[in-house]
Design an enzyme around this catalytic site. Structure first.
Site, PDB file in Angstrom:
ATOM      1  N   GLY A  71     -24.322  -6.447 -10.245  1.00 40.14           N
ATOM      2  CA  GLY A  71     -24.066  -7.098 -11.525  1.00 40.14           C
ATOM      3  C   GLY A  71     -24.683  -8.491 -11.593  1.00 40.14           C
ATOM      4  O   GLY A  71     -24.707  -9.229 -10.611  1.00 40.14           O
TER       5      GLY A  71
ATOM      6  N   HIS B   2     -17.643  -2.997 -13.410  1.00 39.07           N
ATOM      7  CA  HIS B   2     -18.024  -2.113 -12.298  1.00 39.07           C
ATOM      8  C   HIS B   2     -18.367  -0.719 -12.816  1.00 39.07           C
ATOM      9  O   HIS B   2     -19.334  -0.102 -12.359  1.00 39.07           O
ATOM     10  CB  HIS B   2     -16.864  -1.967 -11.301  1.00 39.07           C
ATOM     11  CG  HIS B   2     -16.482  -3.218 -10.574  1.00 39.07           C
ATOM     12  ND1 HIS B   2     -15.278  -3.843 -10.771  1.00 39.07           N
ATOM     13  CD2 HIS B   2     -17.141  -3.930  -9.630  1.00 39.07           C
ATOM     14  CE1 HIS B   2     -15.210  -4.898  -9.986  1.00 39.07           C
ATOM     15  NE2 HIS B   2     -16.320  -4.978  -9.281  1.00 39.07           N
TER      16      HIS B   2
ATOM     17  N   GLN C 173     -25.920 -14.196  -6.036  1.00 38.20           N
ATOM     18  CA  GLN C 173     -25.823 -13.086  -5.083  1.00 38.20           C
ATOM     19  C   GLN C 173     -26.984 -12.105  -5.286  1.00 38.20           C
ATOM     20  O   GLN C 173     -27.596 -11.645  -4.320  1.00 38.20           O
ATOM     21  CB  GLN C 173     -24.484 -12.360  -5.273  1.00 38.20           C
ATOM     22  CG  GLN C 173     -24.382 -11.035  -4.548  1.00 38.20           C
ATOM     23  CD  GLN C 173     -22.982 -10.446  -4.603  1.00 38.20           C
ATOM     24  OE1 GLN C 173     -22.107 -10.891  -3.886  1.00 38.20           O
ATOM     25  NE2 GLN C 173     -22.773  -9.449  -5.441  1.00 38.20           N
TER      26      GLN C 173
ATOM     27  N   HIS D 131     -13.047  -2.958 -12.719  1.00 40.89           N
ATOM     28  CA  HIS D 131     -12.886  -3.169 -14.161  1.00 40.89           C
ATOM     29  C   HIS D 131     -14.095  -2.553 -14.870  1.00 40.89           C
ATOM     30  O   HIS D 131     -14.971  -1.953 -14.217  1.00 40.89           O
ATOM     31  CB  HIS D 131     -12.757  -4.662 -14.465  1.00 40.89           C
ATOM     32  CG  HIS D 131     -13.828  -5.494 -13.816  1.00 40.89           C
ATOM     33  ND1 HIS D 131     -15.136  -5.452 -14.203  1.00 40.89           N
ATOM     34  CD2 HIS D 131     -13.785  -6.369 -12.769  1.00 40.89           C
ATOM     35  CE1 HIS D 131     -15.853  -6.274 -13.465  1.00 40.89           C
ATOM     36  NE2 HIS D 131     -15.065  -6.840 -12.566  1.00 40.89           N
TER      37      HIS D 131
ATOM     38  N   ARG E 217     -11.221 -11.184 -10.180  1.00 38.21           N
ATOM     39  CA  ARG E 217     -10.337 -12.352 -10.024  1.00 38.21           C
ATOM     40  C   ARG E 217      -9.636 -12.728 -11.328  1.00 38.21           C
ATOM     41  O   ARG E 217      -8.709 -13.538 -11.300  1.00 38.21           O
ATOM     42  CB  ARG E 217     -11.102 -13.542  -9.446  1.00 38.21           C
ATOM     43  CG  ARG E 217     -11.459 -13.338  -7.973  1.00 38.21           C
ATOM     44  CD  ARG E 217     -11.930 -14.609  -7.291  1.00 38.21           C
ATOM     45  NE  ARG E 217     -12.030 -14.446  -5.856  1.00 38.21           N
ATOM     46  CZ  ARG E 217     -13.148 -14.140  -5.188  1.00 38.21           C
ATOM     47  NH1 ARG E 217     -14.284 -13.969  -5.842  1.00 38.21           N
ATOM     48  NH2 ARG E 217     -13.141 -14.001  -3.873  1.00 38.21           N
TER      49      ARG E 217
HETATM   50  O1  PAF Z   1     -20.106  -8.525  -5.487  1.00 39.02           O
HETATM   51  C1  PAF Z   1     -19.259  -8.101  -4.676  1.00 39.02           C
HETATM   52  O2  PAF Z   1     -18.247  -7.513  -5.049  1.00 39.02           O
HETATM   53  C2  PAF Z   1     -19.466  -8.329  -3.194  1.00 39.02           C
HETATM   54  O3  PAF Z   1     -19.986  -9.573  -2.930  1.00 39.02           O
HETATM   55  C3  PAF Z   1     -20.301  -7.221  -2.511  1.00 39.02           C
HETATM   56  C4  PAF Z   1     -21.723  -7.179  -3.056  1.00 39.02           C
HETATM   57  C5  PAF Z   1     -19.628  -5.882  -2.731  1.00 39.02           C
HETATM   58  C6  PAF Z   1     -20.394  -7.481  -1.007  1.00 39.02           C
HETATM   59  O4  PAF Z   1     -19.141  -7.515  -0.412  1.00 39.02           O
END
Ligand code: PAF
Length: 284
Positions: free
Chosen positions: A151, A35, A157, A32, A191
């Site tokens: 992001g 990204h 993360q 989207h 999602r």
């Molecule tokens: O953020 C994501 O889409 C995923 O967690 C990643 C960093 C690509 C790892 O699979």
């Protein structure tokens, strides 16, 4: 734009220009505008931009959406071409994990992230950040980027990745990309495509709660627990199943005290069958 499915092809492509600065944006596809923004950012920082598209089985729990996660490679490649990505790396599971049968993790080298990974999303998704850390470490070895863009929507993360890079001495600069939102405020997410039109309208409520807490913090309120409890109860009344609403320190996601000035408000909640997360940084 080159599309590679094997590590060998990817390495051969990158080796064609050993002097070029390589930027990397890892994704799970179903791309989207958020990204695309990360790719645009990477383009400004590097000469060759590699985007990976890989739905990573290691980061999904047994009852999660690994099987139904949207796989939209052709549409993703069109979007990536339009924003100037140079290489798409889209490996099969067997290419990424030759020794993994899809079930028995005991044959697999897995990176155990620090305690930060057991909190917030990690508390309700055990093993999730170990799966993320493992795949990102593997991708870093394959792509060997000088810079990688992640992001901020996945705030925890991002923190886990920063710890991974610092503690395992990866020679890569981690750059954070701002969250891109719909006009309603809803954070863009792969999602979101699970949401019905009515749910998509309602989904902006998560962002609205973060904004209310932000205003309260900016106005000097410091009763963190109360602010979060209020947001949780309003979301619950509106029909959400709330996982958490938390105010944490921006630096390390630990619990703040009354003397703090830089926070991140983080929330995760389910609307229907869809689990959404969002966050908002605040300074006062
Ligand atoms: O953020 C994501 O889409 C995923 O967690 C990643 C960093 C690509 C790892 O699979």
């Amino acid at each position: 734009m080159q599309v590679c499915h094997s590590v060998h092809e990817l390495r051969a492509f990158i080796a064609r220009d050993p002097q070029a600065k390589v930027g990397f944006v890892p994704t799970m596809g179903n791309l989207h505008a958020g990204h695309c923004q990360l790719v645009t950012q990477a383009k400004q920082l590097a000469e060759i931009v590699v985007v990976s598209i890989f739905v990573n089985p290691l980061q999904f729990g047994a009852n999660e959406d690994f099987g139904s996660y949207p796989r939209t490679l052709a549409a993703d490649c069109e979007k990536l071409e339009a924003v100037g990505a140079d290489v798409v790396f889209a490996p099969a599971v067997t290419e990424m994990y030759p020794d993994f049968d899809g079930h028995d993790l005991h044959q697999q080298v897995v990176i155990q992230p620090p305690a930060l990974a057991n909190d917030l999303c990690g508390a309700s998704r055990p093993g999730h950040f170990a799966g993320v850390a493992t795949v990102v470490a593997k991708l870093f070895h394959m792509v060997q980027p000088q810079v990688a863009v992640f992001g901020k929507k996945d705030y925890q993360q991002l923190m886990v990745i920063r710890a991974l890079v610092r503690q395992l001495n990866f020679n890569v600069e981690i750059v954070a990309g701002e969250t891109v939102r719909e006009s309603s405020g809803l954070a863009m997410s792969s999602r979101n495509s699970y949401l019905t039109p009515a749910e998509k309208t309602q989904a902006a409520q998560l962002y609205q709660q973060l904004q209310s807490i932000k205003q309260a913090l900016s106005a000097g309120q410091r009763d963190y627990a109360n602010l979060c409890a209020q947001a949780k109860s309003e979301l619950t009344e509106q029909g959400w199943q709330v996982d958490y609403v938390e105010i944490r320190r921006q630096t390390d996601l630990t619990l703040p005290n009354a003397g703090d000035h830089a926070w991140v408000i983080l929330a995760a909640a389910k609307l229907g069958n869809t689990r959404l997360i969002d966050n908002c940084e605040v300074r006062a």
